[in-house]
Motif scaffolding. Sequence first.
Motif, PDB file in Angstrom:
ATOM      1  N   ALA A 190      11.590  -4.856  10.752  1.00  0.00           N
ATOM      2  CA  ALA A 190      10.171  -5.089  11.020  1.00  0.00           C
ATOM      3  C   ALA A 190       9.335  -3.968  10.416  1.00  0.00           C
ATOM      4  O   ALA A 190       8.271  -4.217   9.853  1.00  0.00           O
ATOM      5  N   GLY A 191       9.829  -2.731  10.527  1.00  0.00           N
ATOM      6  CA  GLY A 191       9.080  -1.605   9.957  1.00  0.00           C
ATOM      7  C   GLY A 191       9.013  -1.692   8.436  1.00  0.00           C
ATOM      8  O   GLY A 191       7.978  -1.474   7.832  1.00  0.00           O
ATOM      9  N   ALA A 192      10.148  -2.053   7.832  1.00  0.00           N
ATOM     10  CA  ALA A 192      10.212  -2.030   6.369  1.00  0.00           C
ATOM     11  C   ALA A 192       9.467  -3.206   5.752  1.00  0.00           C
ATOM     12  O   ALA A 192       8.957  -3.095   4.644  1.00  0.00           O
ATOM     13  N   THR A 193       9.393  -4.344   6.467  1.00  0.00           N
ATOM     14  CA  THR A 193       8.729  -5.514   5.893  1.00  0.00           C
ATOM     15  C   THR A 193       7.245  -5.257   5.641  1.00  0.00           C
ATOM     16  O   THR A 193       6.679  -5.765   4.675  1.00  0.00           O
ATOM     17  N   SER A 194       6.638  -4.444   6.516  1.00  0.00           N
ATOM     18  CA  SER A 194       5.212  -4.165   6.340  1.00  0.00           C
ATOM     19  C   SER A 194       4.923  -3.545   4.983  1.00  0.00           C
ATOM     20  O   SER A 194       3.844  -3.722   4.438  1.00  0.00           O
ATOM     21  N   LEU A 195       5.911  -2.809   4.442  1.00  0.00           N
ATOM     22  CA  LEU A 195       5.694  -2.146   3.158  1.00  0.00           C
ATOM     23  C   LEU A 195       5.346  -3.130   2.058  1.00  0.00           C
ATOM     24  O   LEU A 195       4.665  -2.779   1.098  1.00  0.00           O
ATOM     25  N   SER A 196       5.805  -4.390   2.206  1.00  0.00           N
ATOM     26  CA  SER A 196       5.647  -5.327   1.110  1.00  0.00           C
ATOM     27  C   SER A 196       4.202  -5.747   0.888  1.00  0.00           C
ATOM     28  O   SER A 196       3.877  -6.293  -0.159  1.00  0.00           O
ATOM     29  N   VAL A 197       3.322  -5.543   1.855  1.00  0.00           N
ATOM     30  CA  VAL A 197       1.933  -5.968   1.643  1.00  0.00           C
ATOM     31  C   VAL A 197       0.985  -4.792   1.434  1.00  0.00           C
ATOM     32  O   VAL A 197      -0.205  -4.996   1.194  1.00  0.00           O
ATOM     33  N   ILE A 198       1.489  -3.555   1.546  1.00  0.00           N
ATOM     34  CA  ILE A 198       0.594  -2.399   1.430  1.00  0.00           C
ATOM     35  C   ILE A 198       0.451  -1.990  -0.028  1.00  0.00           C
ATOM     36  O   ILE A 198       1.442  -1.746  -0.705  1.00  0.00           O
ATOM     37  N   PRO A 199      -0.785  -1.969  -0.540  1.00  0.00           N
ATOM     38  CA  PRO A 199      -0.968  -1.596  -1.937  1.00  0.00           C
ATOM     39  C   PRO A 199      -0.928  -0.079  -2.124  1.00  0.00           C
ATOM     40  O   PRO A 199      -1.712   0.649  -1.525  1.00  0.00           O
ATOM     41  N   ILE A 200       0.013   0.376  -2.970  1.00  0.00           N
ATOM     42  CA  ILE A 200       0.085   1.809  -3.285  1.00  0.00           C
ATOM     43  C   ILE A 200      -0.980   2.135  -4.317  1.00  0.00           C
ATOM     44  O   ILE A 200      -1.625   3.158  -4.275  1.00  0.00           O
ATOM     45  N   TRP A 201      -1.083   1.248  -5.324  1.00  0.00           N
ATOM     46  CA  TRP A 201      -2.267   1.297  -6.186  1.00  0.00           C
ATOM     47  C   TRP A 201      -2.541  -0.104  -6.646  1.00  0.00           C
ATOM     48  O   TRP A 201      -1.801  -1.013  -6.291  1.00  0.00           O
ATOM     49  N   GLU A 202      -3.617  -0.266  -7.406  1.00  0.00           N
ATOM     50  CA  GLU A 202      -4.128  -1.600  -7.668  1.00  0.00           C
ATOM     51  C   GLU A 202      -3.050  -2.553  -8.186  1.00  0.00           C
ATOM     52  O   GLU A 202      -3.017  -3.722  -7.844  1.00  0.00           O
ATOM     53  N   HIS A 203      -2.138  -2.037  -9.044  1.00  0.00           N
ATOM     54  CA  HIS A 203      -1.144  -2.918  -9.640  1.00  0.00           C
ATOM     55  C   HIS A 203       0.216  -2.761  -8.981  1.00  0.00           C
ATOM     56  O   HIS A 203       1.200  -3.242  -9.494  1.00  0.00           O
ATOM     57  N   PHE A 204       0.294  -2.031  -7.897  1.00  0.00           N
ATOM     58  CA  PHE A 204       1.590  -1.905  -7.235  1.00  0.00           C
ATOM     59  C   PHE A 204       1.490  -2.374  -5.797  1.00  0.00           C
ATOM     60  O   PHE A 204       1.286  -1.586  -4.874  1.00  0.00           O
ATOM     61  N   VAL A 205       1.595  -3.685  -5.617  1.00  0.00           N
ATOM     62  CA  VAL A 205       1.735  -4.226  -4.272  1.00  0.00           C
ATOM     63  C   VAL A 205       2.707  -5.383  -4.420  1.00  0.00           C
ATOM     64  O   VAL A 205       2.598  -6.196  -5.329  1.00  0.00           O
ATOM     65  N   ILE A 206       3.748  -5.397  -3.587  1.00  0.00           N
ATOM     66  CA  ILE A 206       4.839  -6.345  -3.839  1.00  0.00           C
ATOM     67  C   ILE A 206       4.342  -7.778  -3.711  1.00  0.00           C
ATOM     68  O   ILE A 206       4.540  -8.595  -4.598  1.00  0.00           O
ATOM     69  N   THR A 207       3.690  -8.109  -2.598  1.00  0.00           N
ATOM     70  CA  THR A 207       3.071  -9.423  -2.489  1.00  0.00           C
ATOM     71  C   THR A 207       1.647  -9.224  -2.012  1.00  0.00           C
ATOM     72  O   THR A 207       1.415  -8.676  -0.937  1.00  0.00           O
ATOM     73  N   ASN A 208       0.708  -9.668  -2.829  1.00  0.00           N
ATOM     74  CA  ASN A 208      -0.700  -9.487  -2.488  1.00  0.00           C
ATOM     75  C   ASN A 208      -1.152 -10.719  -1.712  1.00  0.00           C
ATOM     76  O   ASN A 208      -1.651 -11.667  -2.286  1.00  0.00           O
ATOM     77  N   VAL A 209      -0.967 -10.720  -0.393  1.00  0.00           N
ATOM     78  CA  VAL A 209      -1.322 -11.902   0.387  1.00  0.00           C
ATOM     79  C   VAL A 209      -2.721 -11.740   0.971  1.00  0.00           C
ATOM     80  O   VAL A 209      -3.214 -10.626   1.141  1.00  0.00           O
ATOM     81  N   ASN A 210      -3.325 -12.874   1.291  1.00  0.00           N
ATOM     82  CA  ASN A 210      -4.698 -12.863   1.791  1.00  0.00           C
ATOM     83  C   ASN A 210      -4.797 -12.289   3.198  1.00  0.00           C
ATOM     84  O   ASN A 210      -5.850 -11.844   3.619  1.00  0.00           O
ATOM     85  N   ILE A 211      -3.705 -12.354   3.966  1.00  0.00           N
ATOM     86  CA  ILE A 211      -3.777 -11.917   5.349  1.00  0.00           C
ATOM     87  C   ILE A 211      -2.922 -10.666   5.553  1.00  0.00           C
ATOM     88  O   ILE A 211      -2.272 -10.499   6.567  1.00  0.00           O
ATOM     89  N   GLY A 212      -2.958  -9.777   4.517  1.00  0.00           N
ATOM     90  CA  GLY A 212      -2.113  -8.586   4.551  1.00  0.00           C
ATOM     91  C   GLY A 212      -2.212  -7.790   5.838  1.00  0.00           C
ATOM     92  O   GLY A 212      -1.202  -7.367   6.418  1.00  0.00           O
TER      93      GLY A 212
END
Lengths: 338, 178
Positions: A102-124
């Motif tokens: 659960a902790g690690a999954t959150s990482l997938s929606v957090i943008p580190i920079w504009e072009h580095f976000v694993i999945t850019n979802v609307n309800i991040g």
Amino acid sequence: MIDFQAIFDTTNHFLLKYLGLSVFKSLVLVGITLLHVAYTTYAERKIIGHMQQRLGPNRVGPRGLLQPIADVLKLIHKEDIIPSCVDSPGVFKLAPFISLVAGATSLSVIPIWEHFVITNVNIGLLVVLAMSSLSSFGVILAGWASNSRYSFLGGLRASAQVISYEIAMALALVGVMMLAGSMNLVDIVKAQISSPYKVYLIPQIIGFFVFMVAAIAETNRTPFDLPEAESELVAGYFVEYSGIRFALFYLAEYFGMIVMCMLAVVCFLGGWYGPFEVPGVPFFWFLVKLYFLIFFYIWVRATLPRYRYDQLMGLGWKVLIPLSLLNIAITGLIKILV
Amino acid sequence: MEGLLPKLVFVYLGIALVATSLLVVTNKNAVHAVLWMLVMFLHQAVLFIMLDAEFLAAVQIIVYAGAVLVLFLFVVYMINLRTELRINNFTVVWPGALLVSVALLLLSVQAIKTFKPAPPVGDMTTEKIIKVGHAKLLGKALFTEHVLSFEAVGVLLLVAVLGAVVLTRRIRLKGEGV
């Protein structure tokens, strides 16, 4: 100067073409975060050591820099003991993984920079909230499955605490959603930069305060570490865990802490933007802000004593939730007037 | 939902939902039942995502999985149901229950035969939902068109909260102090 963006784009393009997945991105992010977790424990021990007039770890490697690696090796080698009278071994084994995943999954929606976000979802933002509320299951189930009084009390405390502080945290983030008009984390960062304040820390100062306090409580850190209060409950919900499973809980706690700090950076401190651009390292400012917040977490732990349980509940329900509601009202007024 | 993969996922979700719901009601261990319910809620969230209702999926996890189930666990903890309970009061009437279930099944089959999807209400067409975003449209409809029912639900919940406070508060007699 290394051009990170070009290297990254070529490798990712290659992998996307042949695997169809952004496995590379995920692996890079999880790997880097794991390293951060390891060295956050080192930083924590060093900083608290200096704050308490001690040296901290200084034996393994120069200035003790290899200490986290030694710790990990030790924990992997230790025997994995499952007490004979645990309540359903399946749940006992599963609990640490629920926390960590659960902790690690959150990482997938957090943008580190504009072009580095694993999945850019609307309800991040909602995804992060959902995952942080799921991670409490690991703690609660560990407390129940261990079949030990200390663990049980720890699990009980954790469930009540997480539910109370989750509300305050979500309400504190509502202000950010209202100002940005979006729940997409990339859009939130962009909206901050195009607003006259540049960062939401200024119009959302109450929200930021509530969010940080609630985040500390949500991740069970001092001064809200009642689920694992070592002076009363030995170690709370993970008393019965040893070896690698203990390490997983430890990992989950630090993952949670880093995710909360990242979320604060994205929602309140303007993400990857800074006063000037650092050429070649577009995520420089993100890291600077992240390290400052992690330092803040450690600083709080060294400074404040633990709360009493009724004080904890009183603070959550009587102070933080009304404050965050007030923040929503003020934000609405700002929205209407400006 | 065109293509083979969505259909396969849908079949899997359907089977998983039915199986986990059965496990919830048949499990003797209260905590395990709650855990199976968690699995069921997660599958439900995936079903919502498949229907392009990502906001509902997130709310499903935050509200049901994250809050309601934690409270369930809290209650199970408090009454400490470690031993298996065997209550026959509810199981002796199973033939009647079976009859009702079969009748309901037949009824729903009949209903599904002539089922056709409702036309979009107002401006909430599928294209617009995909373009504007589910959360935005839902919020707008909730606070403009359905504001009265929204307020009514709010008041209803407030009554429930006050009721809980009144029920749990100890009644203090005069002179007992505050």
